[in-house]
Design an enzyme around this catalytic site. Structure first.
Site, mmCIF file in Angstrom:
data_model
loop_
_atom_site.group_PDB
_atom_site.id
_atom_site.type_symbol
_atom_site.label_atom_id
_atom_site.label_comp_id
_atom_site.label_asym_id
_atom_site.label_seq_id
_atom_site.Cartn_x
_atom_site.Cartn_y
_atom_site.Cartn_z
ATOM 1 N N SER A 104 0.785 -1.076 -0.053
ATOM 2 C CA SER A 104 0.043 0.018 0.100
ATOM 3 C C SER A 104 0.956 1.280 0.056
ATOM 4 C CB SER A 104 -1.115 0.001 1.238
ATOM 5 O OG SER A 104 -1.553 1.193 1.579
ATOM 6 N N TYR A 127 -2.023 -0.937 10.161
ATOM 7 C CA TYR A 127 -1.948 -1.080 8.591
ATOM 8 C C TYR A 127 -0.878 -0.753 7.791
ATOM 9 C CZ TYR A 127 -4.004 -1.075 4.004
ATOM 10 O OH TYR A 127 -3.995 -1.541 2.609
HETATM 11 P P1 NAP Z 1 -11.665 -5.950 0.109
HETATM 12 O O1 NAP Z 1 -12.389 -5.424 -1.290
HETATM 13 O O2 NAP Z 1 -12.008 -5.598 1.470
HETATM 14 O O3 NAP Z 1 -11.542 -7.470 -0.192
HETATM 15 C C1 NAP Z 1 -10.566 -8.183 0.732
HETATM 16 C C2 NAP Z 1 -10.341 -9.563 0.303
HETATM 17 O O4 NAP Z 1 -9.274 -10.298 1.174
HETATM 18 C C3 NAP Z 1 -11.502 -10.313 0.403
HETATM 19 O O5 NAP Z 1 -11.548 -11.264 -0.625
HETATM 20 C C4 NAP Z 1 -11.392 -11.084 1.798
HETATM 21 O O6 NAP Z 1 -12.081 -12.294 1.833
HETATM 22 C C5 NAP Z 1 -10.089 -11.299 1.839
HETATM 23 N N1 NAP Z 1 -9.611 -11.497 3.111
HETATM 24 C C6 NAP Z 1 -9.421 -10.600 4.384
HETATM 25 N N2 NAP Z 1 -9.116 -11.151 5.136
HETATM 26 C C7 NAP Z 1 -8.885 -12.401 4.954
HETATM 27 C C8 NAP Z 1 -8.156 -13.555 5.699
HETATM 28 N N3 NAP Z 1 -7.672 -13.327 6.934
HETATM 29 N N4 NAP Z 1 -7.994 -14.577 5.239
HETATM 30 C C9 NAP Z 1 -8.094 -14.585 3.806
HETATM 31 N N5 NAP Z 1 -8.781 -13.701 3.043
HETATM 32 C C10 NAP Z 1 -9.027 -12.580 3.635
HETATM 33 O O7 NAP Z 1 -10.074 -5.179 -0.347
HETATM 34 P P2 NAP Z 1 -9.247 -4.771 -1.593
HETATM 35 O O8 NAP Z 1 -9.614 -3.383 -1.469
HETATM 36 O O9 NAP Z 1 -9.830 -5.691 -2.729
HETATM 37 O O10 NAP Z 1 -7.931 -5.100 -1.075
HETATM 38 C C11 NAP Z 1 -7.115 -5.943 -1.352
HETATM 39 C C12 NAP Z 1 -5.589 -5.747 -0.714
HETATM 40 O O11 NAP Z 1 -5.212 -4.559 -1.380
HETATM 41 C C13 NAP Z 1 -5.370 -5.628 0.413
HETATM 42 O O12 NAP Z 1 -4.370 -6.218 0.857
HETATM 43 C C14 NAP Z 1 -5.460 -3.928 0.877
HETATM 44 O O13 NAP Z 1 -4.706 -3.790 1.865
HETATM 45 C C15 NAP Z 1 -4.791 -3.817 -0.453
HETATM 46 N N6 NAP Z 1 -4.853 -2.498 -0.801
HETATM 47 C C16 NAP Z 1 -6.265 -1.961 -0.937
HETATM 48 C C17 NAP Z 1 -6.470 -0.483 -1.130
HETATM 49 C C18 NAP Z 1 -7.721 0.133 -1.476
HETATM 50 O O14 NAP Z 1 -7.971 1.309 -1.529
HETATM 51 N N7 NAP Z 1 -8.873 -0.845 -1.709
HETATM 52 C C19 NAP Z 1 -5.277 0.467 -1.107
HETATM 53 C C20 NAP Z 1 -4.155 -0.103 -1.018
HETATM 54 C C21 NAP Z 1 -3.822 -1.347 -0.689
HETATM 55 P P3 NAP Z 1 -13.708 -12.281 2.357
HETATM 56 O O15 NAP Z 1 -14.671 -12.008 1.038
HETATM 57 O O16 NAP Z 1 -14.116 -13.730 2.613
HETATM 58 O O17 NAP Z 1 -14.085 -11.498 3.278
#
Ligand code: NAP
Length: 248
Positions: free
Chosen positions: A144, A157
């Protein structure tokens, strides 16, 4: 980019960036293992969206070391090989230091580090055992912008993602002799469930593009890093933040 004959394990592929990666890898010919934690319906929805047959759903809480090992073993057993690991699963929890109790502070750090950092480290270990024995592979860690810019409301985080960047660099060195290429992708805000409620006009204006990234834009970067012919990029941390935070 052609990923025919390749297999990919994506953690947290039921929604958001993980789902977008699954869709693009399948479009490019790969067989995909879709990991999720709780949301089976969403994981099945991802599976239905994938091009081709033979994709797999593997439930595991990445914060559970045994579950991570089972997830990797199941993927290898079902596919017969594991070429690419995308450590994408993550959580974002607010725990502002001025407001939370000491107990809540500790709990937020534990949950965040276990899911975002230790889970990814364990998945790297388990996948690398297989990749080392089978000629190599690719590991892409989703970190991130918060690792560099700071996360005042969610310091665990930011720390988890900074550590994930450092881990990616260390493992790029440790695993290069085994032909395993390790990189990190550091997005700014991405329009997913995680960002819901955060994408105000002021937040969008952090980027001169005046918007958050799409999950598809992050996924395209992941596919590039996983593709043939870019091995020398190992150890890189690739910013995908719409020029919202520029570092040299
Ligand atoms: P999201 O829409 O909240 O989806 C999270 C995903 O991770 C879901 O598939 C969830 O599974 C899974 N997950 C969460 N905790 C878990 C665990 N303990 N074991 C296995 N699976 C788990 O998140 P996203 O925005 O796509 O983010 C994906 C990655 O990108 C993350 O690492 C996040 O930190 C990073 N990121 C995101 C952003 C942003 O603005 N969105 C920015 C920078 C970095 P379930 O569906 O089963 O809950």
């Amino acid at each position: 980019m052609d990923f025919t004959q390749k297999t990919v394990l994506i953690t947290g592929a039921s929604r958001g960036i993980g789902r977008a990666c699954a869709i693009l890898f399948a479009e490019a010919g790969a067989r995909v293992a879709i990991n999720y934690q709780r949301n089976r319906t969403a994981a099945e929805e991802t599976q239905r969206m994938l091009n081709g047959d033979g994709h797999l759903i593997v439930q595991a809480d990445v914060a559970d070391a045994n579950a991570v090992s089972q997830m990797v073993n199941t993927t290898v057993e079902q596919f017969g090989r594991l070429d690419i690991l995308v450590n994408n699963a993550g959580i974002y929890e607010m725990h502002p230091i001025a407001d939370v109790s000491y107990e809540d502070w500790q709990a937020a750090w534990q949950r965040t580090l276990n899911a975002n950092l230790v889970g990814a480290a364990n998945a790297c270990y388990c996948a690398a055992q297989h990749m080392m024995a089978h000629g190599g592979g690719k590991i892409i860690n989703i970190t991130s912008r918060g690792a560099f810019r700071g996360e005042p409301e969610a310091p665990a985080y930011g720390a988890s993602k900074a550590a994930m960047n450092a881990m990616s660099q260390s493992l790029a060195k440790a695993l290069a002799p085994h032909n395993i290429i390790v990189t990190a992708v550091a997005p700014g805000w991405v329009d997913t469930d995680m960002a819901a409620g955060h994408l105000t006009e002021a937040v969008k204006a952090q980027s001169p593009l005046h918007r958050a990234a799409t999950a598809d834009e992050i996924a395209r970067t992941v596919l590039f890093l996983a593709s043939e012919g870019v091995a020398y990029i190992t150890g890189a941390i690739v910013d995908v933040n719409g020029a919202s935070y520029l570092r040299t």
